[in-house]
Scaffold this motif. Sequence first.
Motif, PDB file in Angstrom:
ATOM      1  N   ASP A   4     -77.846 -50.145  15.601  1.00  0.00           N
ATOM      2  CA  ASP A   4     -79.323 -48.950  15.979  1.00  0.00           C
ATOM      3  C   ASP A   4     -78.259 -48.437  14.325  1.00  0.00           C
ATOM      4  OD1 ASP A   4     -75.518 -48.561  15.883  1.00  0.00           O
ATOM      5  OD2 ASP A   4     -76.400 -48.052  18.328  1.00  0.00           O
ATOM      6  N   LYS A   5     -78.049 -47.543  14.664  1.00  0.00           N
ATOM      7  CA  LYS A   5     -77.691 -46.396  12.968  1.00  0.00           C
ATOM      8  C   LYS A   5     -76.047 -46.033  13.046  1.00  0.00           C
ATOM      9  CE  LYS A   5     -78.326 -41.507  11.853  1.00  0.00           C
ATOM     10  NZ  LYS A   5     -79.451 -40.263  12.088  1.00  0.00           N
ATOM     11  N   GLU A   6     -75.654 -45.945  14.577  1.00  0.00           N
ATOM     12  CA  GLU A   6     -73.921 -46.095  14.230  1.00  0.00           C
ATOM     13  C   GLU A   6     -73.380 -47.179  13.838  1.00  0.00           C
ATOM     14  OE1 GLU A   6     -72.462 -42.953  14.386  1.00  0.00           O
ATOM     15  OE2 GLU A   6     -74.421 -42.606  14.158  1.00  0.00           O
ATOM     16  N   ARG A   9     -73.879 -47.412  10.057  1.00  0.00           N
ATOM     17  CA  ARG A   9     -73.018 -46.496   9.338  1.00  0.00           C
ATOM     18  C   ARG A   9     -71.761 -46.804   9.553  1.00  0.00           C
ATOM     19  NH1 ARG A   9     -73.200 -40.673   9.988  1.00  0.00           N
ATOM     20  NH2 ARG A   9     -74.076 -41.071  11.424  1.00  0.00           N
ATOM     21  N   GLU A  21     -77.069 -40.274   5.174  1.00  0.00           N
ATOM     22  CA  GLU A  21     -76.960 -39.563   6.488  1.00  0.00           C
ATOM     23  C   GLU A  21     -78.865 -40.145   6.784  1.00  0.00           C
ATOM     24  OE1 GLU A  21     -75.187 -39.253   8.397  1.00  0.00           O
ATOM     25  OE2 GLU A  21     -76.485 -39.425  10.271  1.00  0.00           O
ATOM     26  N   ASP A  22     -80.258 -40.029   5.705  1.00  0.00           N
ATOM     27  CA  ASP A  22     -80.786 -40.396   6.302  1.00  0.00           C
ATOM     28  C   ASP A  22     -81.453 -41.685   5.500  1.00  0.00           C
ATOM     29  OD1 ASP A  22     -80.662 -39.500   3.433  1.00  0.00           O
ATOM     30  OD2 ASP A  22     -82.388 -37.821   3.270  1.00  0.00           O
ATOM     31  N   LEU A  24     -79.353 -43.430   6.753  1.00  0.00           N
ATOM     32  CA  LEU A  24     -79.021 -44.825   7.555  1.00  0.00           C
ATOM     33  C   LEU A  24     -80.199 -45.233   8.747  1.00  0.00           C
ATOM     34  CD1 LEU A  24     -75.765 -43.222   8.387  1.00  0.00           C
ATOM     35  CD2 LEU A  24     -75.919 -45.072   7.633  1.00  0.00           C
ATOM     36  N   GLU A  25     -81.186 -44.717   9.145  1.00  0.00           N
ATOM     37  CA  GLU A  25     -82.157 -45.356  10.027  1.00  0.00           C
ATOM     38  C   GLU A  25     -83.217 -46.290   9.827  1.00  0.00           C
ATOM     39  OE1 GLU A  25     -81.823 -42.962  13.275  1.00  0.00           O
ATOM     40  OE2 GLU A  25     -82.781 -45.231  13.571  1.00  0.00           O
ATOM     41  N   PRO A  26     -83.202 -46.355   8.191  1.00  0.00           N
ATOM     42  CA  PRO A  26     -84.639 -46.864   7.476  1.00  0.00           C
ATOM     43  C   PRO A  26     -83.701 -48.470   6.837  1.00  0.00           C
ATOM     44  CG  PRO A  26     -84.501 -44.502   6.369  1.00  0.00           C
ATOM     45  CD  PRO A  26     -83.577 -44.713   7.465  1.00  0.00           C
ATOM     46  N   ALA A  28     -81.314 -49.510   9.527  1.00  0.00           N
ATOM     47  CA  ALA A  28     -81.819 -50.009  10.314  1.00  0.00           C
ATOM     48  C   ALA A  28     -82.457 -51.082  10.111  1.00  0.00           C
ATOM     49  CB  ALA A  28     -80.790 -49.477  11.630  1.00  0.00           C
ATOM     50  N   GLY A  29     -83.692 -50.734  10.640  1.00  0.00           N
ATOM     51  CA  GLY A  29     -84.447 -51.068  10.139  1.00  0.00           C
ATOM     52  C   GLY A  29     -85.227 -52.683   9.878  1.00  0.00           C
TER      53      GLY A  29
END
Lengths: 95, 235, 249
Positions: A4-6, A9, A21-22, A24-26, A28-29
Motif C-alpha cells: 500500500d501507499k504507506e 513511503r 506524495e502524489d 506514491l500511489e502510482p 505502489a501500482g
Amino acid sequence: MSLDKETVRKIATLARIKVDEDALEPLAGELNNILGWVEQLSEVDTEGVPPMTSVVATEAYQRPDRVTDGDKVEEILANAPEEAQGFFVVPKVIE
Amino acid sequence: MVRLTDLTLAQARDGIVGGEFSAQELTEAYLTAMGAVRSLNCFIRETPDVAMAMATAADDRRARGEGGAMNGIPIAIKDLFCTKGVPATAGSHILDGFTPPYESTVTHNLWEAGAVMLGKTNLDEFAMGSSNMTSYFGPVTNPWQRTGDDAKLVPGGSSGGSAAIVAAHGAVAATGTDTGGSIRQPGSFCGIVGMKPTYGRCSRWGTIAFASSLDQAGPLTRTVRDAAIMLGAMA
Amino acid sequence: MDIAVADYEESLGGDLKGMKIGIPKEYRIEGMPVEIETLWDEGASWLMAAGAEIVEISLPHTKYALPAYYIVAPAEASSNLARYDGVRYGLRVEGDTPQALYENTRGEGFGAEVKRRVLIGTYVLSAGYYDAYYLQAQKVRTRIAQDFHDAWQTVDAILTPTTPSAAFAQGEKMDDPIAMYLNDVLTVPASMAGLPAISVPSGLSGEGLPLGLHVIGRPFDEATVFKVGQTLEDAAEFSTRPRIMAGGS
C-alpha cells in the motif's frame, strides 16, 4: 502480498529516495505488478535446495596483509561536491 | 577501393601490422565516421584528442616492431567502465561531474593490447534496461529501420550505444556489459555479434556495479573472429 | 579468476564433428513469432550440416529465470547504488539534514527505472520479506544452474534464439515494465548460471530487421561458443547492412 501507499513511503525512506506524495500511489501500482509477477517463484519446489552463493566454483584467495593504497586525500576529494580542509562537508548533524 | 571503416577488426589489425595504413589514418577515418552518424546519439562523450594520441603511440610501437593484439584499433567504451581522467556517467544524472581517478581493469588490458579509445558510449541508466530509453543522456537510435518505414527503433540495451555505433561502422568494436542480456540483446537488435563470457572471465574492477553476481564485460563486434580477438585482450 | 585465458582466435575453424548441440524445448515460449522459430530450426540444420549432432534437451526451470532475476538483480542494485549519496562525488541536491541531502540527491539523480529497481530491491531484502523473495529466488537460481549442469552431461553447447522479437520502436513498452523485461527472457537463464554465450546475426525478420541466434556453452568454454558461433555466421552469410551507416550502406 500487496504494497500500500504507506509501505511504499517506508521503503522509499529506507532507500533514501525522495518520492513526492502524489507519486506514491502510482508507484505502489507499478511495484505491485512486478511483485505479483514474481510471485510465481513460490511454485518451485526448493525443499532442501541451497541458495546460490556463487555461480562459479571458486575459492577466495588471500593477498598478503600489506598496505598497497592510501595517502590520496587530494585524489579522493577531487570529485567531492563540497569539501573543506581535507574533509567532505555535510549538513549540520548536531545542534 | 575498400573503405577503412568497412574493415573487420582482424583485417584492420593485419593492415596496420602489414603497413598498408597507419593507426592514425584508421583513427581519423573513424573520427569522421562518428561525426557522420552523430544523430544516432551513440556517444555520451567523444574523445578525439585521446584517440589521436593513442593512435600516434600505436604507430610508434609498430615502428619499433612492438604492439599487442589490438595495436591501433579504434574502439568505443561503454560509459560504465571507468577510464582515468575521462568523466564517467553510467547514463545517470547522479554521477554529474565525476571523473574517475583510476582505470578499470578491462580498459587497462585493452590499452595494453594497443587499442585506441574513440569515446564513451550511451547506455540505459546504470545498465538497467533493454531499450536504451532510460539514459539521462537521451535515447540511442538503431541504425536499422523497417522496410519502407522511417520509424526510429531502439538499439536494445543496456549496451545500446556500443551496439549501434559498431553496426553503423562508427567504431571497429566496442565494450559492453551484460547482466541479463545487455550485450547479446542489443547485438541481436543491431545485427552484430555480442559475446558475454563466463561470469568472472573479465575483471569487474573499475566497472560501475549494477548486480555484482551477474555483471560481466564482453565485446560487441561485426564478426565472431573479432569477438574472439577482443575477448582475448579484455580478459 | 585463476584460469588461463585461451587463444580464442586459434580455436576457430574446422567442422563440428563429434559435437552435440542441445535444443531446449522450454525456449519455445508462447507467442514467439514463427519467423524466429523458423530461423532457430534453420540454425540447427546449419550446425548439423557442419557435422554436429542435434539433441532435444530439457531445462525445466527456464520460465522461472526471469522472475528470479527481477528479485536478485534489484536486490544487488539497491545495495550497490547505496553509495550515491551526494557527499563524496557526483550530484548533490542540498537538504537541511544529511538524511534530507541523501533523499533529495537520490530523488533527483535517479531516473524512474532505477528508482523502481532500488525500491523493489529494498523491499525484497527487508525484514519479513527476505525469505519469501530473495532467499527463494536464490534457491531457484541454484535449480536453474543445476538444469544446465545436467545438460552438459549430454551436450557441448546449446542453441536458442537471442530475443523473442526484432527491434521495436522508441517509446514502445515504456509504460509496461514487465513487457520490457520479457526482452531478456531467452538471455537471462545463462546469466543466472554464469555461462558464456554469444549472439550471432543470422537472418532478417519479415520487416527487414536483424535477428540473432544464441549459443550457450559450459563454464569457461568460450572457445566452443566462438567455434559454434562462427559456424552459424558462415552458414548465415548475413551481409545486409543498416540503412544509417557511416559512408552509406
